[in-house]
Write an enzyme that holds these catalytic residues in place. Structure first.
Site, PDB file in Angstrom:
ATOM      1  N   PRO A   1       1.943   5.265 -10.042  1.00 44.25           N
ATOM      2  CA  PRO A   1       0.602   5.697 -11.596  1.00 44.25           C
ATOM      3  C   PRO A   1      -0.242   6.327 -11.495  1.00 44.25           C
ATOM      4  O   PRO A   1      -0.710   6.162 -10.190  1.00 44.25           O
ATOM      5  CB  PRO A   1       0.844   4.034 -11.560  1.00 44.25           C
ATOM      6  CG  PRO A   1       0.597   2.882 -11.098  1.00 44.25           C
ATOM      7  CD  PRO A   1       2.180   3.464  -9.828  1.00 44.25           C
ATOM      8  N   ASN A   2      -0.461   7.197 -12.545  1.00 43.28           N
ATOM      9  CA  ASN A   2      -1.539   8.249 -12.635  1.00 43.28           C
ATOM     10  C   ASN A   2      -1.614   9.413 -11.590  1.00 43.28           C
ATOM     11  O   ASN A   2      -1.923  10.700 -12.350  1.00 43.28           O
ATOM     12  CB  ASN A   2      -2.920   7.739 -12.178  1.00 43.28           C
ATOM     13  CG  ASN A   2      -2.878   6.211 -13.773  1.00 43.28           C
ATOM     14  OD1 ASN A   2      -2.609   6.924 -14.570  1.00 43.28           O
ATOM     15  ND2 ASN A   2      -3.128   5.552 -13.166  1.00 43.28           N
TER      16      ASN A   2
ATOM     17  N   ARG B   1      -7.578  15.016 -12.986  1.00 41.72           N
ATOM     18  CA  ARG B   1      -7.881  13.104 -13.203  1.00 41.72           C
ATOM     19  C   ARG B   1      -8.790  13.084 -10.734  1.00 41.72           C
ATOM     20  O   ARG B   1      -8.643  13.834 -10.239  1.00 41.72           O
ATOM     21  CB  ARG B   1      -6.493  12.497 -12.077  1.00 41.72           C
ATOM     22  CG  ARG B   1      -6.811  10.990 -11.775  1.00 41.72           C
ATOM     23  CD  ARG B   1      -5.261  10.693 -10.673  1.00 41.72           C
ATOM     24  NE  ARG B   1      -5.794   9.226 -10.792  1.00 41.72           N
ATOM     25  CZ  ARG B   1      -5.480   8.617  -9.635  1.00 41.72           C
ATOM     26  NH1 ARG B   1      -4.673   8.699  -9.302  1.00 41.72           N
ATOM     27  NH2 ARG B   1      -5.777   7.047  -9.477  1.00 41.72           N
TER      28      ARG B   1
ATOM     29  N   TYR C   1      -9.731  13.550  -5.266  1.00 41.04           N
ATOM     30  CA  TYR C   1      -8.065  14.272  -5.132  1.00 41.04           C
ATOM     31  C   TYR C   1      -8.357  15.640  -5.049  1.00 41.04           C
ATOM     32  O   TYR C   1      -6.454  15.202  -4.876  1.00 41.04           O
ATOM     33  CB  TYR C   1      -7.111  13.271  -6.975  1.00 41.04           C
ATOM     34  CG  TYR C   1      -7.362  11.761  -6.459  1.00 41.04           C
ATOM     35  CD1 TYR C   1      -6.990  11.023  -5.671  1.00 41.04           C
ATOM     36  CD2 TYR C   1      -7.811  10.724  -7.883  1.00 41.04           C
ATOM     37  CE1 TYR C   1      -7.132   9.983  -5.434  1.00 41.04           C
ATOM     38  CE2 TYR C   1      -8.092   9.794  -7.334  1.00 41.04           C
ATOM     39  CZ  TYR C   1      -8.074   8.758  -6.137  1.00 41.04           C
ATOM     40  OH  TYR C   1      -7.883   8.316  -6.268  1.00 41.04           O
TER      41      TYR C   1
ATOM     42  N   ASN D   1       3.651   7.117  -1.881  1.00 33.22           N
ATOM     43  CA  ASN D   1       2.274   7.210  -2.916  1.00 33.22           C
ATOM     44  C   ASN D   1       2.312   6.363  -3.760  1.00 33.22           C
ATOM     45  O   ASN D   1       2.732   6.993  -4.668  1.00 33.22           O
ATOM     46  CB  ASN D   1       1.464   8.651  -3.001  1.00 33.22           C
ATOM     47  CG  ASN D   1      -0.039   8.416  -3.276  1.00 33.22           C
ATOM     48  OD1 ASN D   1      -0.749   7.122  -3.254  1.00 33.22           O
ATOM     49  ND2 ASN D   1      -0.424   9.385  -2.812  1.00 33.22           N
TER      50      ASN D   1
ATOM     51  N   ALA E   1      -2.473   3.033  -7.730  1.00 35.05           N
ATOM     52  CA  ALA E   1      -3.015   2.027  -7.031  1.00 35.05           C
ATOM     53  C   ALA E   1      -2.101   1.058  -7.384  1.00 35.05           C
ATOM     54  O   ALA E   1      -2.535  -0.269  -7.034  1.00 35.05           O
ATOM     55  CB  ALA E   1      -3.206   1.378  -8.926  1.00 35.05           C
TER      56      ALA E   1
ATOM     57  N   HIS F   1      -2.246  -2.295  -4.058  1.00 34.85           N
ATOM     58  CA  HIS F   1      -2.947  -2.642  -3.407  1.00 34.85           C
ATOM     59  C   HIS F   1      -3.089  -4.266  -4.110  1.00 34.85           C
ATOM     60  O   HIS F   1      -3.606  -5.010  -3.995  1.00 34.85           O
ATOM     61  CB  HIS F   1      -4.765  -2.098  -4.059  1.00 34.85           C
ATOM     62  CG  HIS F   1      -4.669  -0.268  -3.339  1.00 34.85           C
ATOM     63  ND1 HIS F   1      -5.215  -0.364  -2.106  1.00 34.85           N
ATOM     64  CD2 HIS F   1      -4.923   0.575  -4.511  1.00 34.85           C
ATOM     65  CE1 HIS F   1      -5.466   0.764  -2.441  1.00 34.85           C
ATOM     66  NE2 HIS F   1      -5.728   1.722  -3.207  1.00 34.85           N
TER      67      HIS F   1
ATOM     68  N   ASP G   1       7.780  -5.799  -1.588  1.00 36.64           N
ATOM     69  CA  ASP G   1       9.311  -6.599  -1.034  1.00 36.64           C
ATOM     70  C   ASP G   1      10.748  -5.085  -1.156  1.00 36.64           C
ATOM     71  O   ASP G   1      11.390  -5.730  -0.271  1.00 36.64           O
ATOM     72  CB  ASP G   1       9.830  -7.440  -1.784  1.00 36.64           C
ATOM     73  CG  ASP G   1       8.801  -8.901  -1.463  1.00 36.64           C
ATOM     74  OD1 ASP G   1       8.057  -8.726  -0.409  1.00 36.64           O
ATOM     75  OD2 ASP G   1       8.817 -10.059  -2.364  1.00 36.64           O
TER      76      ASP G   1
ATOM     77  N   GLU H   1       3.572   5.948   4.353  1.00 37.82           N
ATOM     78  CA  GLU H   1       2.448   5.544   3.260  1.00 37.82           C
ATOM     79  C   GLU H   1       2.030   6.099   3.012  1.00 37.82           C
ATOM     80  O   GLU H   1       0.984   7.499   4.593  1.00 37.82           O
ATOM     81  CB  GLU H   1       1.912   4.084   3.379  1.00 37.82           C
ATOM     82  CG  GLU H   1       0.798   3.829   3.050  1.00 37.82           C
ATOM     83  CD  GLU H   1       0.465   2.727   2.428  1.00 37.82           C
ATOM     84  OE1 GLU H   1       0.363   1.557   4.012  1.00 37.82           O
ATOM     85  OE2 GLU H   1      -1.253   1.984   2.190  1.00 37.82           O
TER      86      GLU H   1
ATOM     87  N   HIS I   1      -1.917   8.714   1.263  1.00 40.23           N
ATOM     88  CA  HIS I   1      -2.466   8.113   0.057  1.00 40.23           C
ATOM     89  C   HIS I   1      -3.355   9.905   0.545  1.00 40.23           C
ATOM     90  O   HIS I   1      -3.646  10.471   1.452  1.00 40.23           O
ATOM     91  CB  HIS I   1      -3.380   7.751   0.133  1.00 40.23           C
ATOM     92  CG  HIS I   1      -2.656   6.465   0.462  1.00 40.23           C
ATOM     93  ND1 HIS I   1      -2.841   5.756  -1.258  1.00 40.23           N
ATOM     94  CD2 HIS I   1      -2.267   5.125   1.370  1.00 40.23           C
ATOM     95  CE1 HIS I   1      -1.877   4.423  -0.713  1.00 40.23           C
ATOM     96  NE2 HIS I   1      -2.195   4.080   0.646  1.00 40.23           N
TER      97      HIS I   1
ATOM     98  N   SER J   1      -6.834  10.358  -0.495  1.00 35.32           N
ATOM     99  CA  SER J   1      -8.323   9.664   0.327  1.00 35.32           C
ATOM    100  C   SER J   1      -7.745   8.774   0.837  1.00 35.32           C
ATOM    101  O   SER J   1      -6.730   8.492   1.444  1.00 35.32           O
ATOM    102  CB  SER J   1      -8.934   9.679  -1.503  1.00 35.32           C
ATOM    103  OG  SER J   1      -7.781   8.450  -2.003  1.00 35.32           O
TER     104      SER J   1
ATOM    105  N   ARG K   1     -13.389   4.119   0.811  1.00 38.07           N
ATOM    106  CA  ARG K   1     -13.488   3.973  -0.616  1.00 38.07           C
ATOM    107  C   ARG K   1     -13.879   2.227  -1.302  1.00 38.07           C
ATOM    108  O   ARG K   1     -14.370   1.489  -0.573  1.00 38.07           O
ATOM    109  CB  ARG K   1     -12.749   4.475  -1.596  1.00 38.07           C
ATOM    110  CG  ARG K   1     -12.236   6.413  -1.099  1.00 38.07           C
ATOM    111  CD  ARG K   1     -10.988   6.162  -2.005  1.00 38.07           C
ATOM    112  NE  ARG K   1     -11.749   6.482  -3.686  1.00 38.07           N
ATOM    113  CZ  ARG K   1     -10.515   7.182  -4.223  1.00 38.07           C
ATOM    114  NH1 ARG K   1      -9.366   7.437  -3.929  1.00 38.07           N
ATOM    115  NH2 ARG K   1     -10.728   6.832  -5.666  1.00 38.07           N
TER     116      ARG K   1
ATOM    117  N   ARG L   1     -10.150  -1.542  -2.815  1.00 35.17           N
ATOM    118  CA  ARG L   1      -8.513   0.223  -1.752  1.00 35.17           C
ATOM    119  C   ARG L   1      -8.443  -0.848  -0.343  1.00 35.17           C
ATOM    120  O   ARG L   1      -7.316   0.302   0.178  1.00 35.17           O
ATOM    121  CB  ARG L   1      -9.559   1.395  -1.975  1.00 35.17           C
ATOM    122  CG  ARG L   1      -9.604   1.506  -3.615  1.00 35.17           C
ATOM    123  CD  ARG L   1      -9.459   2.991  -3.958  1.00 35.17           C
ATOM    124  NE  ARG L   1     -10.283   3.259  -5.370  1.00 35.17           N
ATOM    125  CZ  ARG L   1      -9.401   3.966  -6.477  1.00 35.17           C
ATOM    126  NH1 ARG L   1      -8.682   3.558  -6.549  1.00 35.17           N
ATOM    127  NH2 ARG L   1     -10.365   3.764  -7.807  1.00 35.17           N
TER     128      ARG L   1
HETATM  129  C1  DQA Z   1      -4.280   6.970  -3.904  1.00 31.29           C
HETATM  130  C2  DQA Z   1      -5.279   5.804  -3.593  1.00 31.29           C
HETATM  131  C3  DQA Z   1      -5.085   4.149  -4.447  1.00 31.29           C
HETATM  132  O1  DQA Z   1      -6.183   3.755  -4.674  1.00 31.29           O
HETATM  133  C4  DQA Z   1      -5.531   5.141  -5.720  1.00 31.29           C
HETATM  134  O2  DQA Z   1      -4.800   3.864  -6.736  1.00 31.29           O
HETATM  135  C5  DQA Z   1      -4.533   6.285  -6.159  1.00 31.29           C
HETATM  136  C6  DQA Z   1      -4.599   7.940  -5.642  1.00 31.29           C
HETATM  137  C7  DQA Z   1      -4.349   8.198  -2.708  1.00 31.29           C
HETATM  138  O3  DQA Z   1      -3.054   9.440  -2.834  1.00 31.29           O
HETATM  139  O4  DQA Z   1      -6.025   8.720  -2.232  1.00 31.29           O
HETATM  140  O5  DQA Z   1      -4.060   6.591  -7.966  1.00 31.29           O
HETATM  141  O6  DQA Z   1      -3.272   6.555  -3.696  1.00 31.29           O
END
Ligand code: DQA
Length: 145
Positions: free
Chosen positions: A11-12, A19, A24, A75, A78, A81, A88, A99, A101, A103, A108, A112
């Site tokens: 998401p996002n 954003r 980011y 990725n 959110a 977390h 699962d 995995e 990310h 950031s 942070r 997170r």
């Molecule tokens: C993220 C880190 C997450 O904590 C955050 O909610 C994101 C982006 C990252 O790519 O740094 O949306 O996954």
């Protein structure tokens, strides 16, 4: 036949570029996916990408990857977390899971620092900004060799 790898964006991440650019960066998700696809193509990997703001869509994408895709780069944004359902689904996937990310989540906010994905991931790439997308493809290539 080319090896297929699935890149999942949570998401996002569709808002990357506008954003929180201080965290980011200014590149869009399309920019990151294009960079990852360029590396994948050099390595003989076919990279599929799905971004969704919906937990169920990501869970179903992992189900659809079973027996069809060699590795998953995720990725989960959110959902990293808190999404036990994505955790699962990934646990039931046979191949490597990277995995990813942008950031460095460990530096942070405290909420997170917990990832429910990490225990079912082969490894983590976090904190390298957009370079992480290309590094993740190289990681799966090395893991699959
Ligand atoms: C993220 C880190 C997450 O904590 C955050 O909610 C994101 C982006 C990252 O790519 O740094 O949306 O996954």
């Amino acid at each position: 036949m080319a090896t297929t790898v699935l890149l999942l964006s949570g998401p996002n991440l569709n808002l990357l570029g506008i954003r929180e650019p201080d965290i980011y960066g200014s590149a869009t998700l399309d920019d990151h996916v294009a960079g990852a696809k360029a590396v994948a193509s050099d390595l003989g990997i076919e990279l599929e990408h799905l971004q969704s703001n919906h937990e169920g869509a990501l869970v179903e994408a992992v189900h659809g990857a079973r027996g069809r895709v060699a590795a998953i780069i995720v990725n989960a944004a959110a959902m990293t977390h808190y999404s036990w359902s994505l955790r699962d689904a990934l646990a039931a996937f046979d191949g490597p899971v990277v995995e990813l990310h942008l950031s460095n989540t460990a530096t942070r906010e405290p909420w997170r620092h917990t990832s429910v994905i990490t225990p079912v991931a082969t490894g983590i790439i976090s904190g390298f900004g957009g370079h992480g997308y290309r590094l993740a493809v190289e990681a799966v290539f090395l893991l699959l060799k």
